[in-house]
Design a protein around this motif. Structure first.
Motif, PDB file in Angstrom:
ATOM      1  N   UNK A 113       0.812  -1.215   0.000  1.00 46.33           N
ATOM      2  CA  UNK A 113       0.000   0.000   0.000  1.00 46.33           C
ATOM      3  C   UNK A 113       0.846   1.267   0.000  1.00 46.33           C
ATOM      4  N   UNK A 114       1.991   1.245   0.664  1.00 45.06           N
ATOM      5  CA  UNK A 114       2.850   2.422   0.718  1.00 45.06           C
ATOM      6  C   UNK A 114       2.553   3.364   1.863  1.00 45.06           C
ATOM      7  N   UNK A 115       1.774   2.895   2.846  1.00 43.33           N
ATOM      8  CA  UNK A 115       1.396   3.786   3.947  1.00 43.33           C
ATOM      9  C   UNK A 115       2.405   3.755   5.089  1.00 43.33           C
ATOM     10  N   UNK A 116       3.183   2.696   5.190  1.00 45.49           N
ATOM     11  CA  UNK A 116       4.068   2.538   6.353  1.00 45.49           C
ATOM     12  C   UNK A 116       5.085   3.671   6.434  1.00 45.49           C
ATOM     13  N   UNK A 117       5.701   4.012   5.307  1.00 45.19           N
ATOM     14  CA  UNK A 117       6.704   5.076   5.341  1.00 45.19           C
ATOM     15  C   UNK A 117       6.082   6.426   5.649  1.00 45.19           C
ATOM     16  N   UNK A 118       4.843   6.655   5.227  1.00 49.98           N
ATOM     17  CA  UNK A 118       4.172   7.911   5.569  1.00 49.98           C
ATOM     18  C   UNK A 118       3.897   7.977   7.073  1.00 49.98           C
ATOM     19  N   UNK A 119       3.513   6.855   7.652  1.00 51.61           N
ATOM     20  CA  UNK A 119       3.327   6.827   9.107  1.00 51.61           C
ATOM     21  C   UNK A 119       4.659   6.988   9.828  1.00 51.61           C
ATOM     22  N   UNK A 120       5.702   6.443   9.261  1.00 55.57           N
ATOM     23  CA  UNK A 120       7.026   6.586   9.875  1.00 55.57           C
ATOM     24  C   UNK A 120       7.442   8.061   9.922  1.00 55.57           C
ATOM     25  N   UNK A 121       6.994   8.822   8.921  1.00 55.77           N
ATOM     26  CA  UNK A 121       7.312  10.258   8.865  1.00 55.77           C
ATOM     27  C   UNK A 121       6.303  11.101   9.645  1.00 55.77           C
ATOM     28  N   UNK A 122       5.338  10.437  10.300  1.00 59.35           N
ATOM     29  CA  UNK A 122       4.308  11.124  11.091  1.00 59.35           C
ATOM     30  C   UNK A 122       3.550  12.136  10.235  1.00 59.35           C
ATOM     31  N   UNK A 123       3.104  11.688   9.068  1.00 57.60           N
ATOM     32  CA  UNK A 123       2.360  12.540   8.145  1.00 57.60           C
ATOM     33  C   UNK A 123       0.960  12.792   8.688  1.00 57.60           C
ATOM     34  N   UNK A 124       0.502  14.026   8.575  1.00 58.20           N
ATOM     35  CA  UNK A 124      -0.804  14.397   9.138  1.00 58.20           C
ATOM     36  C   UNK A 124      -1.967  13.912   8.271  1.00 58.20           C
ATOM     37  N   UNK A 125      -1.903  14.143   6.977  1.00 53.84           N
ATOM     38  CA  UNK A 125      -3.001  13.782   6.070  1.00 53.84           C
ATOM     39  C   UNK A 125      -2.496  12.749   5.072  1.00 53.84           C
ATOM     40  N   UNK A 126      -3.185  11.633   4.979  1.00 52.79           N
ATOM     41  CA  UNK A 126      -2.741  10.529   4.133  1.00 52.79           C
ATOM     42  C   UNK A 126      -3.902  10.062   3.261  1.00 52.79           C
ATOM     43  N   UNK A 127      -3.630   9.867   1.994  1.00 50.08           N
ATOM     44  CA  UNK A 127      -4.601   9.275   1.074  1.00 50.08           C
ATOM     45  C   UNK A 127      -4.066   7.901   0.653  1.00 50.08           C
ATOM     46  N   UNK A 128      -4.834   6.879   0.904  1.00 47.82           N
ATOM     47  CA  UNK A 128      -4.493   5.524   0.477  1.00 47.82           C
ATOM     48  C   UNK A 128      -5.363   5.171  -0.721  1.00 47.82           C
ATOM     49  N   UNK A 129      -4.729   4.869  -1.827  1.00 47.49           N
ATOM     50  CA  UNK A 129      -5.454   4.409  -3.010  1.00 47.49           C
ATOM     51  C   UNK A 129      -5.127   2.927  -3.168  1.00 47.49           C
ATOM     52  N   UNK A 130      -6.052   2.089  -2.750  1.00 49.71           N
ATOM     53  CA  UNK A 130      -5.830   0.649  -2.745  1.00 49.71           C
ATOM     54  C   UNK A 130      -6.341   0.070  -4.066  1.00 49.71           C
ATOM     55  N   UNK A 131      -5.407  -0.223  -4.969  1.00 53.33           N
ATOM     56  CA  UNK A 131      -5.779  -0.778  -6.272  1.00 53.33           C
ATOM     57  C   UNK A 131      -5.416  -2.253  -6.370  1.00 53.33           C
TER      58      UNK A 131
END
Length: 246
Positions: free
Chosen positions: A21-39
């Motif tokens: 999905x690619x969300x782990x690295x965004x969480x690692x960077x403590x990103x405030x707003x995240x869009x997950x596009x699950x294809x």
């Protein structure tokens, strides 16, 4: 492990070996707003890969507590309608998400370490919570099956402030009638001749075309693009409103 010398070679691998999905690295960077596009190829909307990604993030201590439903609107909700009551994370993602426009989740980051709390631009970018807007690729909303849509005309893509009638003549002349097929019939691999003759592996059925299909036909591309815009319109609009109001 940190080496003291550069290795003679580096091996680059697909990120899916860790998570798709690619969300782990965004969480690692403590990103405030995240869009997950699950294809991911997931016709039953099990969201298995998204769950796996959250398991990796949980294992690495990237968030604390539970994943919460932060307000996931019903699929038939109109502007101004109240949000439904929150539901547990495990219930929200599947199969309830099929009845929602999208899933909006909230996570809490761990307390920042002392060195991260210093007054620096980098530290200021760290967030305490994350809002995750989950857009799941799935079949188009009713009517089902939908008729095949036309190709994307160049004048549909011009930016605001540009007169589409001033595009070069070759672009203005691009008009192709849609195929007289339903969307679930524009399958196949690399050419239009197999749209109606192949809807099983390795071809798949729109929008769940096999990942082995690296050669979309123009009509497959156009219908996937229009579906993506339809599915992403509400979550992106709501994300911008929430971000501007915060």
């Amino acid at each position: 492990h940190f080496g003291t010398r550069a290795p003679p070679a580096l091996t680059l691998t697909d990120g899916g070996l860790t998570e798709c999905i690619g969300i782990v690295e965004l969480l690692r960077r403590r990103t405030r707003w995240i869009v997950v596009v699950d294809t991911t190829e997931d016709p039953t909307i099990s969201l298995l890969y998204l769950r796996d990604s959250f398991d990796v993030a949980k294992r690495d201590g990237l968030f604390v507590g539970d994943i919460l439903d932060a307000g996931s609107p019903l699929a038939d909700a109109k502007d101004g309608d109240p949000l439904p009551d929150p539901v547990p994370y495990d219930d929200l993602l599947s199969p309830v998400i099929q009845g929602r426009k999208y899933a909006r989740l909230k996570l809490t980051y761990p307390a920042q370490q002392q060195q991260q709390q210093q007054d620096t631009p980098a530290a200021a970018a760290f967030a305490d919570v994350a809002d995750v807007f989950v857009i799941k690729m799935r079949k188009a909303p009713p009517p089902d099956p939908r008729a095949c849509e036309r190709l994307i005309a160049p004048k549909e893509l011009v930016p605001d402030g540009v007169d589409p009638d001033k595009l070069p003549a070759p672009l203005l002349d691009v008009e192709v009638e849609p195929l007289k097929l339903n969307q679930n019939e524009i399958n196949g691999l690399c050419c239009e001749c197999c749209h109606t003759t192949c809807s099983c592996l390795p071809c798949g059925e729109l929008p769940f075309l096999s990942v082995g299909n690296q050669f979309l036909t123009p009509f497959q591309f156009a219908n996937l693009s229009r579906l993506a815009r339809e599915l992403s319109d509400a979550p992106l609009t709501d994300l911008i409103k929430a971000r501007d109001a915060s």
